[in-house]
Design a protein around this motif. Structure first.
Motif, PDB file in Angstrom:
ATOM      1  N   ARG A 159       0.828  -1.214   0.000  1.00  0.00           N
ATOM      2  CA  ARG A 159       0.000   0.000   0.000  1.00  0.00           C
ATOM      3  C   ARG A 159       0.862   1.265   0.000  1.00  0.00           C
ATOM      4  O   ARG A 159       0.414   2.318  -0.417  1.00  0.00           O
ATOM      5  CB  ARG A 159      -0.893   0.031   1.253  1.00  0.00           C
ATOM      6  N   ASN A 160       2.096   1.160   0.515  1.00  0.00           N
ATOM      7  CA  ASN A 160       2.915   2.355   0.718  1.00  0.00           C
ATOM      8  C   ASN A 160       4.001   2.597  -0.332  1.00  0.00           C
ATOM      9  O   ASN A 160       4.354   3.746  -0.584  1.00  0.00           O
ATOM     10  CB  ASN A 160       3.607   2.290   2.087  1.00  0.00           C
ATOM     11  N   VAL A 161       4.585   1.530  -0.884  1.00  0.00           N
ATOM     12  CA  VAL A 161       5.778   1.738  -1.734  1.00  0.00           C
ATOM     13  C   VAL A 161       5.366   2.247  -3.127  1.00  0.00           C
ATOM     14  O   VAL A 161       4.571   1.607  -3.826  1.00  0.00           O
ATOM     15  CB  VAL A 161       6.617   0.442  -1.830  1.00  0.00           C
ATOM     16  N   ARG A 162       5.972   3.382  -3.508  1.00  0.00           N
ATOM     17  CA  ARG A 162       5.659   4.015  -4.809  1.00  0.00           C
ATOM     18  C   ARG A 162       6.517   3.350  -5.880  1.00  0.00           C
ATOM     19  O   ARG A 162       7.440   3.957  -6.441  1.00  0.00           O
ATOM     20  CB  ARG A 162       5.914   5.514  -4.715  1.00  0.00           C
ATOM     21  N   ARG A 163       6.212   2.084  -6.181  1.00  0.00           N
ATOM     22  CA  ARG A 163       7.088   1.255  -6.998  1.00  0.00           C
ATOM     23  C   ARG A 163       7.241   1.792  -8.429  1.00  0.00           C
ATOM     24  O   ARG A 163       8.253   1.537  -9.077  1.00  0.00           O
ATOM     25  CB  ARG A 163       6.653  -0.204  -7.004  1.00  0.00           C
ATOM     26  N   HIS A 164       6.275   2.533  -8.922  1.00  0.00           N
ATOM     27  CA  HIS A 164       6.364   2.988 -10.317  1.00  0.00           C
ATOM     28  C   HIS A 164       7.563   3.921 -10.521  1.00  0.00           C
ATOM     29  O   HIS A 164       8.058   4.056 -11.642  1.00  0.00           O
ATOM     30  CB  HIS A 164       5.067   3.686 -10.740  1.00  0.00           C
ATOM     31  N   LEU A 165       8.057   4.529  -9.443  1.00  0.00           N
ATOM     32  CA  LEU A 165       9.180   5.466  -9.598  1.00  0.00           C
ATOM     33  C   LEU A 165      10.487   4.752  -9.969  1.00  0.00           C
ATOM     34  O   LEU A 165      11.424   5.380 -10.435  1.00  0.00           O
ATOM     35  CB  LEU A 165       9.374   6.271  -8.310  1.00  0.00           C
ATOM     36  N   ALA A 166      10.536   3.422  -9.760  1.00  0.00           N
ATOM     37  CA  ALA A 166      11.759   2.667 -10.111  1.00  0.00           C
ATOM     38  C   ALA A 166      11.880   2.482 -11.619  1.00  0.00           C
ATOM     39  O   ALA A 166      12.991   2.310 -12.139  1.00  0.00           O
ATOM     40  CB  ALA A 166      11.759   1.306  -9.426  1.00  0.00           C
ATOM     41  N   THR A 167      10.766   2.480 -12.317  1.00  0.00           N
ATOM     42  CA  THR A 167      10.789   2.223 -13.767  1.00  0.00           C
ATOM     43  C   THR A 167       9.951   3.298 -14.474  1.00  0.00           C
ATOM     44  O   THR A 167       8.846   3.003 -14.954  1.00  0.00           O
ATOM     45  CB  THR A 167      10.237   0.807 -14.073  1.00  0.00           C
ATOM     46  N   PRO A 168      10.488   4.521 -14.540  1.00  0.00           N
ATOM     47  CA  PRO A 168       9.714   5.620 -15.138  1.00  0.00           C
ATOM     48  C   PRO A 168       9.390   5.373 -16.615  1.00  0.00           C
ATOM     49  O   PRO A 168       8.451   5.966 -17.143  1.00  0.00           O
ATOM     50  CB  PRO A 168      10.639   6.840 -14.972  1.00  0.00           C
ATOM     51  N   GLU A 169      10.153   4.437 -17.257  1.00  0.00           N
ATOM     52  CA  GLU A 169       9.902   4.160 -18.675  1.00  0.00           C
ATOM     53  C   GLU A 169       8.653   3.279 -18.877  1.00  0.00           C
ATOM     54  O   GLU A 169       8.190   3.090 -19.997  1.00  0.00           O
ATOM     55  CB  GLU A 169      11.140   3.486 -19.306  1.00  0.00           C
ATOM     56  N   VAL A 170       8.114   2.748 -17.777  1.00  0.00           N
ATOM     57  CA  VAL A 170       6.960   1.842 -17.875  1.00  0.00           C
ATOM     58  C   VAL A 170       5.699   2.605 -17.456  1.00  0.00           C
ATOM     59  O   VAL A 170       5.730   3.414 -16.525  1.00  0.00           O
ATOM     60  CB  VAL A 170       7.159   0.622 -16.926  1.00  0.00           C
ATOM     61  N   ASP A 171       4.603   2.323 -18.142  1.00  0.00           N
ATOM     62  CA  ASP A 171       3.318   2.929 -17.798  1.00  0.00           C
ATOM     63  C   ASP A 171       3.008   2.664 -16.312  1.00  0.00           C
ATOM     64  O   ASP A 171       3.100   1.520 -15.853  1.00  0.00           O
ATOM     65  CB  ASP A 171       2.250   2.289 -18.697  1.00  0.00           C
ATOM     66  N   MET A 172       2.649   3.721 -15.598  1.00  0.00           N
ATOM     67  CA  MET A 172       2.486   3.606 -14.136  1.00  0.00           C
ATOM     68  C   MET A 172       1.519   2.477 -13.746  1.00  0.00           C
ATOM     69  O   MET A 172       1.818   1.676 -12.856  1.00  0.00           O
ATOM     70  CB  MET A 172       1.995   4.942 -13.559  1.00  0.00           C
TER      71      MET A 172
END
Ligand SMILES: C[S@@+](CC[C@H](N)C(=O)[O-])C[C@H]1O[C@@H](n2cnc3c(N)ncnc32)[C@H](O)[C@@H]1O
Length: 410
Positions: free
Chosen positions: A40-53
């Motif tokens: 619920r907490n980890v903003r995982r999309h920031l690790a792969t900005p090239e991938v659609d959120m």
């Protein structure tokens, strides 16, 4: 961006994370409150900005971040379902010191969430590009109790040992002695261990110099690099582009590829077991049983084109157990039954002894159904050089450079 649209984006992001956490609960992958909260907490999309959120919050989506010169994936951010499954296998608690082998960023952040401020996560990767990315991600997301190291994890991370938990996120064919030595007694090592071609993430509890399994799950991981590199070898039986068929060898005897290639194009011999599986039931435990019992059982790897051409009846990216004997072979398959969504297990043989081999495989499928359906393989790992009389007397022994792995059944 206006305050209104920033707030809107924040809501969308949180919704994606909440939906993901809910999915992981429904799949049974996330069970404990700490693991659920992490997702619920980890903003995982920031690790792969090239991938659609939105994709990065899909429970089954692994973001491939690096591929080698042969097209083999060598780095990724693992799928949330797999990360959650390994975290549950690790049985984490606040205050623990955890070593993650193979970095990406999001999984280290998940672990940091669970161990909390009084815990410590060390994440190590052999590839500086990966550790750069992970460092940037952890900084951007504000996780301070994580140490990122660039090194070959064959030697663990001695300067931060001992660990309560070690979680390996790359396929390993062996367990180096340092991993066991750097784990506290009673601590857990969770590792995608390859055993005669089959990879399972195994939770192993340290008991002195040996490791004893407490849970085995199906998985797929990128292969180990560096000192522990030990890839399966492909014996090619059919080499037409898009239709390739081969046998993945992992300590199996050298096959007679010419004879087996000839066998592949002869008419199939089928045998059926009468044993059925529901559509959502997995073959994973059956395959472990077959690999325990049968000596020469590499995995058949076939491209989808081979199936379309009718060369093979089944194809799976994980490979299909295949009994080989000289000039003939037989692999496990299924066929539909009259019952909705139920399939009968069987075998398809090729070559002069194809029928006999198919029947042998079917006999073993029946034994599994009669005596071991519902059972789980028990795995133990001993240091190489441990005398035979300390190992379980029956089952399968797999000899690696650093360890002797045993598979037994209740
Ligand atoms: C599946 S990725 C890790 C994913 C990550 N745990 C996550 O989901 O956030 C596996 C990583 O293992 C790394 N790796 C491979 N061999 C290694 C070795 N010998 N030592 C350390 N890292 C290794 C690869 O570079 C790759 O980045």
């Amino acid at each position: 961006m206006t305050n209104e649209s920033t707030r809107e984006q924040g809501r969308t992001e949180q919704q994606l994370r909440d939906d993901l956490a809910q999915k992981l609960i429904e799949f049974g992958a996330a069970r404990s409150p700490g693991v659920v909260t992490a997702f619920r907490n980890v903003r995982r999309h920031l690790a792969t900005p090239e991938v659609d959120m939105a994709r990065t919050y899909d429970a089954e989506f692994a973001a491939i971040t690096k591929t080698d010169e042969h097209g083999v994936d060598i780095s990724s951010v693992s799928a949330p379902r797999v990360q959650a499954m390994q975290m549950e296998q690790a049985d984490l608690a606040p205050g623990m010191t955890v070593l993650e082998i193979g970095s990406g960023g999001p999984n280290a952040a998940n672990l940091a969430e669970v161990v909390g401020e009084n815990g410590h996560v060390v994440t190590v990767d052999i590839d500086p590009e990966v550790t750069d990315r992970a460092t940037r991600f952890l900084k951007a997301t504000g996780y301070q109790n994580v140490t990122v190291l660039t090194a070959d994890a064959e030697h663990g991370a001695p300067e931060h040992a001992p660990f309560d938990r070690i979680i390996v996120t790359v396929q390993a064919a062996d367990i180096p002695p340092e991993w066991t030595a750097q784990l506290k007694d009673g601590g857990r090592l969770v590792v995608p261990l390859r055993m005669r071609g089959l990879t399972r993430t195994v939770a192993l509890v340290r008991d002195g110099d040996r490791l004893v399994s407490d849970g085995v799950e199906l998985c797929g991981f990128v292969p180990m690099q560096g000192l522990g590199e030990n890839r399966v070898r492909l014996a090619v039986l059919h080499d037409v582009e898009g239709e390739e068929v081969g046998l993945r060898l992992d300590g199996h005897p050298e096959p007679d590829t010419d004879a087996l290639a000839k066998a592949l194009i002869t008419p199939p011999n089928k045998a059926w077991s009468g044993v059925t599986l529901g559509g959502s039931e997995s073959n994973e435990h059956l395959d472990m049983w077959l690999t325990t019992e049968l000596d020469n059982l590499p995995l058949l790897a076939a491209k989808p084109g081979a199936r379309q051409r009718g060369l093979v009846a089944s194809a799976s990216p994980l490979g299909i157990p295949t009994l080989v004997d000289g000039d003939s072979f037989a692999y496990r398959t299924v066929r539909a039954t009259d019952e909705d969504d139920r399939y009968e297990l069987g075998a398809i043989g090729h070559g002069p002894h194809g029928q006999q081999l198919a029947e042998r495989l079917v006999e073993e499928i029946r034994t599994w159904d009669r005596d071991h359906r519902g059972d789980r393989a028990h795995i133990e790992v001993y240091p190489a050089g441990t005398p035979d009389d300390r190992l379980p007397a029956d089952g399968r022994r797999i000899e690696r450079r650093h360890s002797r792995v045993t598979i037994t059944w209740p």
